[in-house]
Design an enzyme around this catalytic site. Structure first.
Site, short mmCIF file in Angstrom:
data_model
loop_
_atom_site.label_atom_id
_atom_site.label_comp_id
_atom_site.label_asym_id
_atom_site.label_seq_id
_atom_site.Cartn_x
_atom_site.Cartn_y
_atom_site.Cartn_z
N ALA A 183 -4.10 9.85 -62.24
CA ALA A 183 -4.85 10.86 -63.02
C ALA A 183 -5.57 11.97 -62.20
CB ALA A 183 -5.85 9.89 -63.64
N ASP B 238 -18.13 1.77 -64.96
CA ASP B 238 -18.41 1.78 -63.74
C ASP B 238 -19.67 3.02 -63.33
OD1 ASP B 238 -15.30 3.15 -63.35
OD2 ASP B 238 -17.17 4.33 -63.81
N CYS C 294 -33.50 -11.46 -76.09
CA CYS C 294 -33.93 -10.60 -77.07
C CYS C 294 -33.47 -9.22 -77.01
CB CYS C 294 -35.43 -10.67 -76.70
SG CYS C 294 -35.80 -9.65 -75.13
N HIS D 113 -18.05 0.21 -73.62
CA HIS D 113 -17.86 -0.92 -73.05
C HIS D 113 -19.25 -1.20 -72.31
CE1 HIS D 113 -13.46 -1.66 -73.61
NE2 HIS D 113 -13.99 -1.51 -74.79
N ASN E 188 -0.63 8.88 -67.31
CA ASN E 188 -0.68 7.40 -67.09
C ASN E 188 0.55 7.34 -65.76
OD1 ASN E 188 -0.45 4.60 -66.79
ND2 ASN E 188 -1.54 4.51 -68.77
N GLY F 253 -5.37 6.91 -68.25
CA GLY F 253 -5.50 5.64 -67.67
C GLY F 253 -6.08 4.48 -68.22
N THR F 254 -5.31 4.28 -69.40
CA THR F 254 -5.55 3.03 -70.29
C THR F 254 -4.21 2.43 -70.80
OG1 THR F 254 -6.78 2.22 -71.93
CG2 THR F 254 -6.09 4.49 -72.26
N SER F 255 -4.15 0.98 -70.63
CA SER F 255 -3.04 0.72 -71.10
C SER F 255 -3.08 0.42 -72.57
CB SER F 255 -3.11 -0.90 -70.71
OG SER F 255 -4.53 -1.55 -71.42
N CYS G 268 -36.15 -12.62 -68.45
CA CYS G 268 -37.08 -11.67 -69.16
C CYS G 268 -38.46 -12.56 -69.68
CB CYS G 268 -36.44 -11.54 -70.52
SG CYS G 268 -37.35 -10.65 -71.65
N1 APR Z 1 -3.75 7.18 -62.89
C1 APR Z 1 -3.31 6.98 -64.16
N2 APR Z 1 -3.21 5.96 -64.77
C2 APR Z 1 -3.53 4.52 -63.97
C3 APR Z 1 -3.70 4.74 -62.58
C4 APR Z 1 -3.87 6.16 -61.96
N3 APR Z 1 -4.13 6.13 -60.76
N4 APR Z 1 -3.65 3.37 -61.92
C5 APR Z 1 -3.32 2.65 -63.20
N5 APR Z 1 -3.31 3.29 -64.26
C6 APR Z 1 -2.96 2.65 -65.49
C7 APR Z 1 -2.20 1.70 -65.58
O1 APR Z 1 -0.98 1.99 -65.77
C8 APR Z 1 -2.66 1.24 -66.92
O2 APR Z 1 -1.91 1.61 -68.01
O3 APR Z 1 -4.22 2.70 -66.31
C9 APR Z 1 -3.96 1.63 -66.98
C10 APR Z 1 -5.21 0.44 -66.94
O4 APR Z 1 -4.93 -0.41 -67.92
P1 APR Z 1 -6.08 -1.64 -67.88
O5 APR Z 1 -5.98 -2.38 -66.65
O6 APR Z 1 -5.55 -2.57 -69.10
O7 APR Z 1 -7.36 -1.14 -68.00
P2 APR Z 1 -8.00 -0.33 -69.46
O8 APR Z 1 -7.05 0.25 -70.41
O9 APR Z 1 -9.20 0.08 -69.14
O10 APR Z 1 -8.36 -1.99 -70.24
C11 APR Z 1 -9.39 -1.69 -71.36
O11 APR Z 1 -9.97 -4.11 -71.34
O12 APR Z 1 -10.39 -5.91 -69.94
C12 APR Z 1 -11.10 -4.82 -70.76
O13 APR Z 1 -13.31 -4.01 -70.84
C13 APR Z 1 -12.12 -4.21 -70.01
O14 APR Z 1 -12.45 -1.65 -70.62
C14 APR Z 1 -11.45 -2.78 -70.13
C15 APR Z 1 -10.40 -2.75 -71.21
#
Ligand code: APR
Length: 235
Positions: free
Chosen positions: A223, A99, A125, A114, A205, A179-181, A140
């Site tokens: 976060a 983003d 190309c 990503h 998270n 903030g990542t799963s 292109c």
């Molecule tokens: N603060 C902290 N954590 C948060 C919040 C928040 N406000 N809102 C959601 N979360 C957490 C969720 O609990 C989850 O663990 O953020 C995480 C989001 O997880 P995903 O939706 O799986 O996103 P992400 O981990 O970025 O996915 C990785 O997957 O689809 C692909 O390319 C895409 O970059 C992405 C990648």
């Protein structure tokens, strides 16, 4: 060891973020209950096959996402991570997010694993293009369709970006995971690499993730809110 003792400016710091960091900016995450993927199957839209099959559909979906993201502003999490870049003498931000909000908040030392939704490239190309304001996909001069410069399912990440991400994670002394799963590779491996090499891992998270089992501190919460509370540590 508590956080205040651990956070020293001469520590090598790596921050890994996922879509949860942008949630408070109004950008849907991927897998949450209102997650982006909930309405669409990734195979339909975010793959080279989907784009080959139907360039206008995929281009329109990305335009829709650019519309949402274009209205979003960085939230406190983004701004504090920008403060962190100025605080630590050795810092890198590794993000899965496309983003551009980390850049908007002032971070410069960024590895966009990503890609970036505001950039484009030729599907054929690979020639790079900046923002393209068009309802329909453009071509292109080589004849190939121009597509968003993001990593689609089934595509490999930029090798140099990935190598740097693993190297910096290996050298890290403190690693924040926000903030990542922790479900998507290779990003999800980075905290393990940092841990193996002795880094202190802090995860922020809403809920626990597979990474939670190896972290030194798990801080539950949003976060933006949690990082706002930590702002004074990075001055
Ligand atoms: N603060 C902290 N954590 C948060 C919040 C928040 N406000 N809102 C959601 N979360 C957490 C969720 O609990 C989850 O663990 O953020 C995480 C989001 O997880 P995903 O939706 O799986 O996103 P992400 O981990 O970025 O996915 C990785 O997957 O689809 C692909 O390319 C895409 O970059 C992405 C990648």
């Amino acid at each position: 060891m508590n956080l205040k003792e651990t956070i020293k400016k001469d520590k090598k710091c790596v921050v890994l973020t996922g879509s949860g960091v942008s949630a408070e900016s109004g950008i849907p995450t991927f897998r949450g209950e209102k997650g982006l993927w909930k309405e669409y199957r990734p195979e339909e839209l975010a793959t080279p096959q989907a784009f080959t099959r139907n360039p206008p559909l995929v281009w329109k979906w990305y335009n829709w996402r650019r519309g949402i993201i274009g209205k979003a502003e960085p939230n406190p999490a983004h701004y504090v991570i920008s403060d962190m870049e100025n605080f630590f003498t050795d810092f890198i931000l590794i993000t899965q997010n496309i983003d551009g909000l980390h850049r908007k908040a002032g971070n410069k030392k960024i590895l966009e694993l990503h890609g970036n939704i505001w950039e484009n490239k030729c599907f054929n190309c690979e020639k790079k293009f900046g923002e393209i304001d068009s309802l329909e996909p453009q071509k292109c001069e080589c004849g190939g369709y121009i597509r968003p410069n993001v990593v689609w399912f089934g595509e490999s990440l930029d090798r140099e970006v990935l190598e740097t991400a693993f190297l910096k994670s290996k050298e890290a002394e403190i690693c924040f995971v926000l903030g990542t799963s922790g479900l998507v590779q290779p990003a999800a491996s980075l905290p393990y690499v940092a841990k193996e090499n002795g880094a202190y891992i802090i995860e922020i998270n809403l809920e626990r993730t597979p990474i939670s089992s190896i972290v030194d501190e798990f801080i539950p919460g949003k976060a933006g809110k949690v990082m706002e509370g930590m702002k004074k540590l990075f001055v």
